[in-house]
Design a protein around this motif. Sequence first.
Motif, PDB file in Angstrom:
ATOM      1  N   ILE A   1       0.949  -1.092   0.092  1.00  0.00           N
ATOM      2  CA  ILE A   1      -0.106   0.242   0.044  1.00  0.00           C
ATOM      3  C   ILE A   1       0.980   1.287   0.037  1.00  0.00           C
ATOM      4  N   GLU A   2       0.606   2.253  -0.654  1.00  0.00           N
ATOM      5  CA  GLU A   2       0.915   3.463  -0.567  1.00  0.00           C
ATOM      6  C   GLU A   2      -0.058   4.448  -0.915  1.00  0.00           C
ATOM      7  N   LEU A   3      -0.135   5.614   0.028  1.00  0.00           N
ATOM      8  CA  LEU A   3      -1.071   6.558  -0.007  1.00  0.00           C
ATOM      9  C   LEU A   3      -0.503   7.970   0.229  1.00  0.00           C
ATOM     10  N   THR A   4      -1.113   9.044  -0.225  1.00  0.00           N
ATOM     11  CA  THR A   4      -0.788  10.413   0.067  1.00  0.00           C
ATOM     12  C   THR A   4      -1.957  10.954   0.433  1.00  0.00           C
ATOM     13  N   VAL A   5      -1.817  11.953   1.651  1.00  0.00           N
ATOM     14  CA  VAL A   5      -2.940  12.371   2.389  1.00  0.00           C
ATOM     15  C   VAL A   5      -2.480  13.868   2.776  1.00  0.00           C
ATOM     16  N   ASP A   6      -3.187  14.945   2.998  1.00  0.00           N
ATOM     17  CA  ASP A   6      -3.053  16.190   3.171  1.00  0.00           C
ATOM     18  C   ASP A   6      -3.007  16.196   4.781  1.00  0.00           C
ATOM     19  N   ALA A   7      -2.777  17.262   5.323  1.00  0.00           N
ATOM     20  CA  ALA A   7      -2.567  17.495   6.916  1.00  0.00           C
ATOM     21  C   ALA A   7      -3.857  17.342   7.564  1.00  0.00           C
ATOM     22  N   ARG A   8      -4.887  17.175   6.884  1.00  0.00           N
ATOM     23  CA  ARG A   8      -6.315  17.158   7.558  1.00  0.00           C
ATOM     24  C   ARG A   8      -6.759  15.784   7.419  1.00  0.00           C
ATOM     25  N   GLY A   9      -5.752  14.825   6.429  1.00  0.00           N
ATOM     26  CA  GLY A   9      -5.981  13.572   6.470  1.00  0.00           C
ATOM     27  C   GLY A   9      -6.852  13.110   5.063  1.00  0.00           C
ATOM     28  N   ALA A  10      -7.315  14.066   4.418  1.00  0.00           N
ATOM     29  CA  ALA A  10      -8.059  13.904   2.976  1.00  0.00           C
ATOM     30  C   ALA A  10      -7.024  12.830   2.211  1.00  0.00           C
ATOM     31  N   LEU A  11      -7.663  11.977   1.720  1.00  0.00           N
ATOM     32  CA  LEU A  11      -6.973  10.840   0.997  1.00  0.00           C
ATOM     33  C   LEU A  11      -6.879  11.690  -0.657  1.00  0.00           C
ATOM     34  N   LEU A  12      -5.566  11.902  -0.895  1.00  0.00           N
ATOM     35  CA  LEU A  12      -5.393  12.402  -2.336  1.00  0.00           C
ATOM     36  C   LEU A  12      -4.828  11.352  -3.111  1.00  0.00           C
ATOM     37  N   ARG A  13      -4.108  10.228  -3.131  1.00  0.00           N
ATOM     38  CA  ARG A  13      -3.664   9.245  -3.730  1.00  0.00           C
ATOM     39  C   ARG A  13      -3.337   7.920  -3.036  1.00  0.00           C
ATOM     40  N   LEU A  14      -3.786   6.698  -3.697  1.00  0.00           N
ATOM     41  CA  LEU A  14      -4.070   5.725  -3.161  1.00  0.00           C
ATOM     42  C   LEU A  14      -3.441   4.476  -4.151  1.00  0.00           C
ATOM     43  N   TRP A  15      -2.425   3.757  -3.813  1.00  0.00           N
ATOM     44  CA  TRP A  15      -1.873   2.847  -4.714  1.00  0.00           C
ATOM     45  C   TRP A  15      -2.079   1.376  -4.050  1.00  0.00           C
ATOM     46  N   LEU A  16      -2.455   0.278  -4.590  1.00  0.00           N
ATOM     47  CA  LEU A  16      -2.538  -1.007  -3.741  1.00  0.00           C
ATOM     48  C   LEU A  16      -1.677  -1.903  -4.847  1.00  0.00           C
ATOM     49  N   ALA A  17      -0.797  -2.925  -4.316  1.00  0.00           N
ATOM     50  CA  ALA A  17      -0.491  -3.872  -5.394  1.00  0.00           C
ATOM     51  C   ALA A  17      -1.330  -4.737  -5.344  1.00  0.00           C
ATOM     52  N   PRO A  18      -1.244  -5.769  -6.530  1.00  0.00           N
ATOM     53  CA  PRO A  18      -2.163  -6.787  -6.662  1.00  0.00           C
ATOM     54  C   PRO A  18      -2.353  -7.652  -5.382  1.00  0.00           C
ATOM     55  N   SER A  19      -1.259  -7.827  -5.000  1.00  0.00           N
ATOM     56  CA  SER A  19      -1.272  -8.881  -3.673  1.00  0.00           C
ATOM     57  C   SER A  19      -2.122  -8.323  -2.689  1.00  0.00           C
ATOM     58  N   ALA A  20      -2.486  -7.119  -2.590  1.00  0.00           N
ATOM     59  CA  ALA A  20      -3.247  -6.446  -1.540  1.00  0.00           C
ATOM     60  C   ALA A  20      -4.726  -7.233  -1.455  1.00  0.00           C
ATOM     61  N   ALA A  21      -5.376  -7.718  -2.647  1.00  0.00           N
ATOM     62  CA  ALA A  21      -6.499  -8.245  -2.637  1.00  0.00           C
ATOM     63  C   ALA A  21      -6.718  -9.592  -1.658  1.00  0.00           C
ATOM     64  N   SER A  22      -5.410 -10.289  -1.376  1.00  0.00           N
ATOM     65  CA  SER A  22      -5.393 -11.483  -0.745  1.00  0.00           C
ATOM     66  C   SER A  22      -5.296 -11.184   0.954  1.00  0.00           C
ATOM     67  N   TRP A  23      -5.348  -9.937   1.363  1.00  0.00           N
ATOM     68  CA  TRP A  23      -5.131  -9.666   2.599  1.00  0.00           C
ATOM     69  C   TRP A  23      -6.622  -9.774   3.528  1.00  0.00           C
ATOM     70  N   GLY A  24      -7.608  -9.781   2.874  1.00  0.00           N
ATOM     71  CA  GLY A  24      -8.877  -9.817   3.367  1.00  0.00           C
ATOM     72  C   GLY A  24      -9.270  -8.345   3.844  1.00  0.00           C
ATOM     73  N   PRO A  25     -10.490  -7.964   4.132  1.00  0.00           N
ATOM     74  CA  PRO A  25     -11.229  -6.662   4.048  1.00  0.00           C
ATOM     75  C   PRO A  25     -10.683  -6.307   5.663  1.00  0.00           C
TER      76      PRO A  25
END
Length: 177
Positions: free
Chosen positions: A47-71
């Motif tokens: 997982i890689e993500l970018t947020v602003d100082a208030r916590g708003a999600l600006l960018r999210l990247w998930l590797a294909p293997s993230a699907a195997s982690w479960g919700p």
Amino acid sequence: MVERTPVGGGSTRELIAQARERRDALESVEALMASATGTAHDVDNTIELTVDARGALLRLWLAPSAASWGPDQLGSLLVEVARVAQREAVQASYNLVALRLGEQATYLIEQLSGMPAPARNPADDPGITVEEFQRRRAERLRETRRRGHDGPAPAAEGSVEEDELATFDPATLRSDR
């Protein structure tokens, strides 16, 4: 009789100009803080993500293997990585404000916002102090001078200290800014 004391030591025009500069600087604080972002990723680079100082999600990247982690596990990991990214964004925003307004005004903003700069968190690892770095450096220099031109002394087997100071980056020292 009322005593009058000068406010700042300058002419009225200079005082008005200073007041306007401060007002303009304070008005720019919101924009400065909004421009700061933080990016974080998990140790596995899932997982890689970018947020602003208030916590708003600006960018999210998930590797294909993230699907195997479960919700549940993926959700927990997303929240933790977002928390780290937000701490980075908050610190970056205070760094920007401190450059514009100075340390004292920035500290007041921290107090008013209720969000202290992460670098001020006393629970975090304080790292090596400047004094400790200077002491270790002085010891190393004394040792080098004592050896003279004989070359480096052989390092003890498994010694961490041999490389520790030679590769130490002073930029890693803790600072509020």
